[in-house]
Motif scaffolding. Structure first.
Motif, short mmCIF file in Angstrom:
data_model
loop_
_atom_site.label_atom_id
_atom_site.label_comp_id
_atom_site.label_asym_id
_atom_site.label_seq_id
_atom_site.Cartn_x
_atom_site.Cartn_y
_atom_site.Cartn_z
N UNK A 19 15.62 -31.56 26.96
CA UNK A 19 17.06 -31.30 26.84
C UNK A 19 17.91 -32.49 27.25
N UNK A 20 17.42 -33.29 28.20
CA UNK A 20 18.22 -34.40 28.70
C UNK A 20 17.72 -35.76 28.23
N UNK A 29 27.56 -30.08 26.22
CA UNK A 29 27.48 -29.10 27.30
C UNK A 29 28.80 -28.37 27.43
N UNK A 30 28.75 -27.23 28.07
CA UNK A 30 29.94 -26.41 28.21
C UNK A 30 30.86 -27.00 29.27
N UNK A 31 32.11 -27.16 28.92
CA UNK A 31 33.11 -27.63 29.87
C UNK A 31 33.29 -26.58 30.95
N UNK A 61 26.62 -22.14 12.37
CA UNK A 61 26.60 -23.56 12.71
C UNK A 61 27.90 -23.96 13.40
N UNK A 62 27.76 -24.79 14.43
CA UNK A 62 28.94 -25.38 15.06
C UNK A 62 29.63 -24.55 16.11
N UNK A 63 29.04 -23.41 16.51
CA UNK A 63 29.72 -22.56 17.49
C UNK A 63 29.33 -22.89 18.93
N UNK A 64 28.43 -23.85 19.12
CA UNK A 64 28.13 -24.31 20.47
C UNK A 64 26.83 -23.83 21.07
N UNK A 65 25.86 -23.49 20.22
CA UNK A 65 24.58 -22.98 20.74
C UNK A 65 23.86 -24.03 21.59
N UNK A 66 23.83 -25.27 21.11
CA UNK A 66 23.12 -26.34 21.83
C UNK A 66 23.81 -26.66 23.15
N UNK A 67 25.13 -26.58 23.18
CA UNK A 67 25.87 -26.83 24.42
C UNK A 67 25.52 -25.77 25.46
N UNK A 68 25.42 -24.52 25.03
CA UNK A 68 25.04 -23.45 25.95
C UNK A 68 23.60 -23.66 26.43
N UNK A 69 22.69 -24.01 25.50
CA UNK A 69 21.30 -24.23 25.88
C UNK A 69 21.17 -25.37 26.90
#
Length: 411
Positions: A19-20, A29-31, A61-69
């Motif tokens: 992930x990093x 990532x989520x603000x 697509x584009x709703x922020x799944x990867x940022x949440x993960x």
């Protein structure tokens, strides 16, 4: 000999899938202050010691799944398994799939990668991982049995931790973008009978993860997976041996007589995107003190036009703050470009409008198409050579104008 096995595993493990990893920079990532309800729901589920869970977070697509993960993975990495431990953290392993990278769009090295991370986090299981590889070196072959890899490199090492972790909070694995487990973009050599190979491969992976979660000899573990809401993934999650373990998000909840839905694109996301834009413009002003902050009405207009998709809001900001043009002029232009965006068309219409701002939109479209079609990212100099002396001219100048669209595709 065991050291040799460990070195072989290190060579096979896909570092870019962590992930990093640097390959994934910048990490979405989520603000702070956004996704509060969603993240709280996920964290409560991850703390549940009653049973193993396959937490499936899905959306468009584009709703922020990867940022949440990524945010969840960082949170779990910051938590120790016990207060007395030095190394061991609750984050046991991560794998972020990606169509753009050869070793990250297949399950071939999935369990080898997780085994390497698990044994790095829990040195006590390294001996068992090494032993499995020495007993069967073919486990590391990319065309080997996924079931055998799961058993030897995932379930068996985890069983060694059951007693020591019996009073500890659950371990967590985070797997992002299941839908990006896909065939190479150039499928000219794929036989018609292999068209659904990726879907079959992914269904097998989901089934095997469920099989591992049902193992009574494992410590309590949770696996968070994210994906787009594809029908074939729905079908895989609804398999008889999988569905009892699945904790699906979006999920309907009720409290104090009020029903609500926790999802990636609920009504609360408008406020989250507003906060994201506000934060981004403040960062811009800290770098350029003369930049005037947008008004509340302007921020609300941009947030509304983003259509609850963080990728649209992020693209807007990269267009405005491209470091080559006056950001205030770009803000005015973006407000005009976004003025007639309709729900459901935000991404495509916005991209069209950004392309239209280029000096030569046709050439820009050609260069952007090449970037999108690449099986693996290439430096701009190599893209120029690929296109030749005619069409490849001014690649860097054109793609700089399209930085908002190509930032995730260029190396």
């Amino acid at each position: 000999m065991s050291q040799g096995a460990w070195e072989k595993l290190a060579q096979v493990a896909v570092e870019g899938a962590e992930h990093d990893s640097r390959e994934r920079l910048p990490h979405p990532q989520c603000l702070e202050g956004t996704r509060v309800v969603l993240l709280d729901h996920i964290y409560r589920t991850l703390d549940d010691k009653s049973k193993n869970r396959l937490i499936w977070l899905h959306g468009t697509a584009g709703v922020g799944k990867s940022a949440v993960a990524f945010t969840v993975a960082e949170r779990m990495r910051a938590l120790k398994v016990t207060e007395g431990t030095i190394i061991e953290k609750r984050l046991a392993g991560t794998f972020f799939f990606s169509r753009k990278h050869t070793n990250r769009r297949t399950t071939a090295r999935f369990f080898a990668t997780l085994a390497y991370q698990l044994a790095s986090n829990f040195p006590s299981v390294r001996t068992h991982v090494n032993k499995a590889i020495l007993e069967n070196p073919a486990l590391l072959h990319p065309d080997g049995s996924l079931r055998k890899q799961m058993e030897a490199l995932f379930s068996r090492p985890l069983r060694q931790l059951k007693y020591s972790l019996r009073d500890c909070p659950p371990l967590v694995f985070v797997i992002d973008a299941l839908d990006e487990c896909a065939e190479p973009l150039d499928q000219s050599t794929i036989e018609p009978s292999d068209e659904n190979k990726s879907e079959v491969e992914l269904a097998e992976l989901i089934s095997l993860l469920a099989q591992a979660l049902r193992d009574p000899d494992l410590p309590v573990i949770h696996i968070l997976v994210t994906s787009r809401s594809e029908e074939y993934i729905h079908e895989a999650m609804q398999q008889e041996d999988v569905s009892p373990l699945v904790c699906e998000i979006p999920v309907k909840i009720s409290g104090q007589g009020v029903a609500a839905t926790i999802s990636l694109d609920g009504a609360d996301v408008d406020e989250d995107i507003y906060l994201f834009l506000q934060h981004s413009f403040r960062k811009l002003q800290s770098r350029i003190p003369t930049f005037p902050q947008p008004t509340k009405v302007q921020l609300e207009r941009l947030a509304n036009r983003a259509g609850r998709r963080f990728i649209v809001a992020s693209t807007m900001m990269m267009f405005i703050d491209d470091r080559y043009n006056d950001p205030y002029n770009r803000l005015e232009l973006m407000l005009k470009l976004a003025s007639d965006l309709l729900p459901g068309t935000e991404v495509y219409k916005l991209y069209d409008r950004i392309l239209s701002t280029c000096a030569d939109p046709a050439q820009a479209y050609l260069h952007l198409s090449v970037v999108a079609a690449l099986a693996d990212p290439l430096p701009m100099s190599q893209i120029s050579k690929l296109l030749g002396p005619g069409q490849g001219r001014d690649v860097e100048r054109v793609l700089v104008q399209l930085r908002a669209l190509t930032a995730a595709s260029l190396t």
